[in-house]
Design an enzyme around this catalytic site. Structure first.
Site, PDB file in Angstrom:
ATOM      1  N   HIS A   1     -86.289 -21.555 -32.860  1.00 16.05           N
ATOM      2  CA  HIS A   1     -85.639 -20.469 -32.120  1.00 16.05           C
ATOM      3  C   HIS A   1     -85.128 -19.456 -33.140  1.00 16.05           C
ATOM      4  O   HIS A   1     -84.801 -19.813 -34.274  1.00 16.05           O
ATOM      5  CB  HIS A   1     -84.485 -21.064 -31.310  1.00 16.05           C
ATOM      6  CG  HIS A   1     -83.833 -20.138 -30.352  1.00 16.05           C
ATOM      7  ND1 HIS A   1     -82.912 -19.182 -30.745  1.00 16.05           N
ATOM      8  CD2 HIS A   1     -83.937 -20.015 -28.996  1.00 16.05           C
ATOM      9  CE1 HIS A   1     -82.476 -18.531 -29.683  1.00 16.05           C
ATOM     10  NE2 HIS A   1     -83.083 -19.007 -28.603  1.00 16.05           N
TER      11      HIS A   1
ATOM     12  N   ASP B   1     -80.911 -28.168 -35.138  1.00 14.89           N
ATOM     13  CA  ASP B   1     -80.673 -27.359 -33.938  1.00 14.89           C
ATOM     14  C   ASP B   1     -80.887 -28.283 -32.745  1.00 14.89           C
ATOM     15  O   ASP B   1     -82.014 -28.614 -32.390  1.00 14.89           O
ATOM     16  CB  ASP B   1     -81.657 -26.177 -33.916  1.00 14.89           C
ATOM     17  CG  ASP B   1     -81.577 -25.370 -32.625  1.00 14.89           C
ATOM     18  OD1 ASP B   1     -80.863 -25.778 -31.683  1.00 14.89           O
ATOM     19  OD2 ASP B   1     -82.270 -24.334 -32.540  1.00 14.89           O
TER      20      ASP B   1
ATOM     21  N   GLN C   1     -81.707 -27.923 -27.389  1.00 14.02           N
ATOM     22  CA  GLN C   1     -82.567 -28.444 -26.331  1.00 14.02           C
ATOM     23  C   GLN C   1     -82.596 -29.967 -26.307  1.00 14.02           C
ATOM     24  O   GLN C   1     -83.063 -30.563 -25.325  1.00 14.02           O
ATOM     25  CB  GLN C   1     -83.997 -27.905 -26.501  1.00 14.02           C
ATOM     26  CG  GLN C   1     -84.128 -26.397 -26.396  1.00 14.02           C
ATOM     27  CD  GLN C   1     -83.810 -25.869 -25.004  1.00 14.02           C
ATOM     28  OE1 GLN C   1     -83.868 -26.598 -24.017  1.00 14.02           O
ATOM     29  NE2 GLN C   1     -83.482 -24.598 -24.926  1.00 14.02           N
TER      30      GLN C   1
ATOM     31  N   LYS D   1     -76.422 -25.603 -21.717  1.00 16.35           N
ATOM     32  CA  LYS D   1     -77.744 -26.159 -21.433  1.00 16.35           C
ATOM     33  C   LYS D   1     -77.664 -27.589 -20.903  1.00 16.35           C
ATOM     34  O   LYS D   1     -78.693 -28.190 -20.562  1.00 16.35           O
ATOM     35  CB  LYS D   1     -78.624 -26.101 -22.686  1.00 16.35           C
ATOM     36  CG  LYS D   1     -78.932 -24.681 -23.153  1.00 16.35           C
ATOM     37  CD  LYS D   1     -79.828 -24.661 -24.367  1.00 16.35           C
ATOM     38  CE  LYS D   1     -79.951 -23.255 -24.955  1.00 16.35           C
ATOM     39  NZ  LYS D   1     -80.660 -22.313 -24.081  1.00 16.35           N
TER      40      LYS D   1
ATOM     41  N   CYS E   1     -87.350 -16.176 -27.559  1.00 17.52           N
ATOM     42  CA  CYS E   1     -86.662 -16.129 -28.857  1.00 17.52           C
ATOM     43  C   CYS E   1     -87.398 -16.987 -29.883  1.00 17.52           C
ATOM     44  O   CYS E   1     -86.785 -17.708 -30.682  1.00 17.52           O
ATOM     45  CB  CYS E   1     -85.209 -16.589 -28.729  1.00 17.52           C
ATOM     46  SG  CYS E   1     -84.170 -15.406 -27.863  1.00 17.52           S
TER      47      CYS E   1
END
Length: 407
Positions: A121, A198, A201, A224, A361
């Site tokens: 991302h 990261d 997700q 999220k 993104c």
């Protein structure tokens, strides 16, 4: 509790859009919020809205207890060793920037390497680009396999003794690829680099254990995973965080302020300058309670069933390309012939189906896929096989609407 029962806990999903029942397939952008989280936020503002840490009055004490209680919930959720390792941030982006600007500034020098992947991302690309430019460092990319996965052999080849930071997405927001973070962390540590993850997700969809992963930093967001927007967390190993300097200065993060110099509070508060995102953190805690009660074995199994059913319904769909590996998290990114994804999404919206269209993104990944943009359906705990049926029927209508493209 099955998905249909879970769906009833989300008030926003009980509505019609453009005359059709809402089918929400955009959870990778932001998930919807269950009534438990909504009521928790409402309760804070109605009953004990107050600033935290400084006051000794009853409302301030209640707010502080709930705020710090949420930090403990984040700690337990990640299996971190200490609440001092949990820093509240505005979200994943802010957390990664904190690492880049604080740890990166002090540990990356001219000619050093920062290693990422093409599937990142933008939030996990731009901070490292900027750090590399400031410090004269080299930004390197681990190549992708044809199906959008990472081979450990390529990890070994890319990371060298000059590598200081390896920063990789756990779950791709486009391909759904689940990366081998624990194995990558071993390679990074073998060469003396730190492993940044990261987890935006990953946290909503897979069980996360930062000790098992042995990552040095892990960033994720509440919105999220059924929580509020504008709040997230950075996990960092305590020794690393203790040695890092804050990058925001002001109230809350100070110990002593003199005319010429100041000192900082201990962890984690030295990184939380200003009035914190109190309601957001409290809602974050409620969201963690919600998804934890559902159980990650159940969440992962449910999403696997939805992905498998998606390939069953869409896999043989003529003129439809699905990007990424078969084994993935609950994301289906696709292209319908030469129809622009925005046009596909517009037709689907007319049927009450919400999908995301664009570059997500992830422009370097779009270039790797050799497309300008894609459409993306992303699933969560409230989605059902009927939602996928609706998506398939909507794509049939999109193909009919743009029949001249396929003639």
């Amino acid at each position: 509790m099955n998905a249909k029962e879970i769906k009833k806990l989300f008030p926003i999903l009980d509505q019609q859009v453009n005359g059709n029942p809402l089918v929400y397939l955009d959870s990778a952008a932001t998930s919807q919020k269950p009534i438990q989280v909504i009521e928790k936020l409402d309760d804070y503002y109605r009953r004990y809205n107050s600033n935290v840490h400084r006051g000794v009055h009853t409302l301030g004490t209640l707010a502080t207890d709930e705020y710090e209680g949420a930090r403990e919930k984040v700690r337990a959720f990640l299996n971190a060793q200490d609440t001092a390792e949990i820093v509240f941030t505005r979200g994943t982006t802010t957390a990664i920037n904190l690492v880049a600007q604080s740890y990166g500034t002090d540990h990356v020098g001219e000619g050093d390497e920062i290693v990422i992947t093409p599937m990142e991302h933008h939030s996990n690309i731009i901070p490292w680009q900027q750090l590399a430019k400031r410090k004269g460092a080299v930004l390197k990319y681990i190549p992708l396999q044809e199906d959008g996965t990472i081979a450990l052999a390529d990890v070994e080849k890319t990371i060298t003794e000059r590598t200081k930071i390896v920063s990789v997405v756990y779950v791709s927001n486009v391909l759904g690829t689940v990366n081998p973070i624990a194995e990558m962390a071993k390679v990074a540590h073998k060469h003396g680099a730190v492993m940044v993850v990261d987890g935006a997700q990953a946290a909503p969809h897979v069980h996360v254990d930062v000790q098992q992963l042995d990552c040095d930093f892990f960033a994720f967001s509440a919105h999220k995973m059924c929580g509020p927007t504008g709040i997230g967390a950075l996990y960092g190993k305590k020794a690393l965080l203790e040695a890092m300097e804050p990058i925001e200065f002001g109230g809350e993060m100070i110990d002593f302020v003199g005319l010429q110099d100041s000192t900082w509070k201990e962890l984690p508060w030295k990184f939380e300058g200003g009035t914190p995102i109190i309601a957001g953190a409290i809602g974050f805690g409620a969201a963690i309670d919600f998804v934890t009660d559902l159980g990650f074995n159940e969440i992962e199994q449910h999403e696997k069933e939805l992905v498998d059913y998606s390939f069953e319904r869409l896999g043989d769909f003529k003129d439809l390309t699905i990007f990424g590996p078969k084994d993935r998290a609950g994301v289906i990114t696709f292209q319908l012939g030469d129809v622009h994804p925005h046009d596909v999404a517009t037709v689907l919206d007319a049927e009450g189906i919400a999908v995301r269209a664009g570059h997500h993104c992830a422009q370097p990944l779009m270039k790797w896929l050799d497309v300008v943009a894609t459409a993306r359906a992303s699933y969560y705990v409230y989605n059902t096989k009927e939602d996928i049926d609706a998506l398939a029927n909507g794509l049939v209508k999109a193909k009919e609407y743009f029949s001249d493209v396929f003639s």
